[in-house]
Design an enzyme around this catalytic site. Structure first.
Site: not given
Ligand code: 2AM
Length: 169
Positions: A37, A119
């Site tokens: 995710h 990220h």
């Protein structure tokens, strides 16, 4: 109590990211495909009423669909997380992450962190940074964001979406 965070699901891109990582000498313990995710805001522990209030507040949040090119790797030395992320990203992503953090702060959630560095963590317990080459080049096309609950199980952590909202122009 539930441990909560907002994130963009990686969905169709997840198998490609895993295949790319797994053919490299990538450091650390690999994150399973289902757990990939892109975190928008970390909220931490919340009780049921606070969680319901948070979901109600976010109903009115607006953000267009986001196209995020994942074209570099990085490493958080303290968290020992090795990741893939964008060199540059749309400002709408910053705006959404900040708005979600504020929704949390109004309910006394979050860790007070101000900076945002998008990220996707690909491994944990990484003692070194991944090699910068070969540079990745993936396009994450996000059309929704979700509130996730982090659940610890004997087989490791699992992230369960509690609610998702569309990203619409
Ligand atoms: P990350 O792996 O993308 O960095 C669920 O726990 C997610 O919230 C983690 O995957 C992590 O995202 C993020 N997270 C966990 N603890 C955090 C903390 N103390 N501060 C910020 N983000 C955190």
């Amino acid at each position: 109590m539930a441990k909560l965070f907002f994130a963009l699901p990686v969905k169709e891109l997840a198998p490609e990211l895993i295949a790319w990582r797994d053919q490299l000498p990538w450091p650390g313990q690999p994150v399973p495909q289902a757990n990939l995710h892109l975190t928008l805001a970390f909220l931490g522990e919340a009780d049921e009423l606070t969680t319901r209030r948070l979901i109600a507040a976010v109903e009115r949040q607006h953000c267009p669909p986001l196209a995020i090119r994942l074209d570099e790797t990085g490493w958080f030395s303290r968290a020992k997380a090795a990741w893939i992320g964008p060199k540059e990203w749309p400002n709408e992503l910053n705006v959404l992450a900040r708005a979600l953090r504020r929704h949390g702060e109004k309910l006394r959630l979050g860790n007070g962190e101000q900076g945002y560095r998008p990220h996707v963590t690909l491994s944990r317990k990484a003692g070194e940074a991944p090699a910068p080459l070969p540079a990745p080049n993936f396009l994450l096309q996000a059309d929704e964001f979700c509130l996730y609950q982090s659940i610890s199980t004997p087989d490791g952590v699992r992230y369960e979406p509690l609610a998702c909202w569309p990203l619409r122009a």
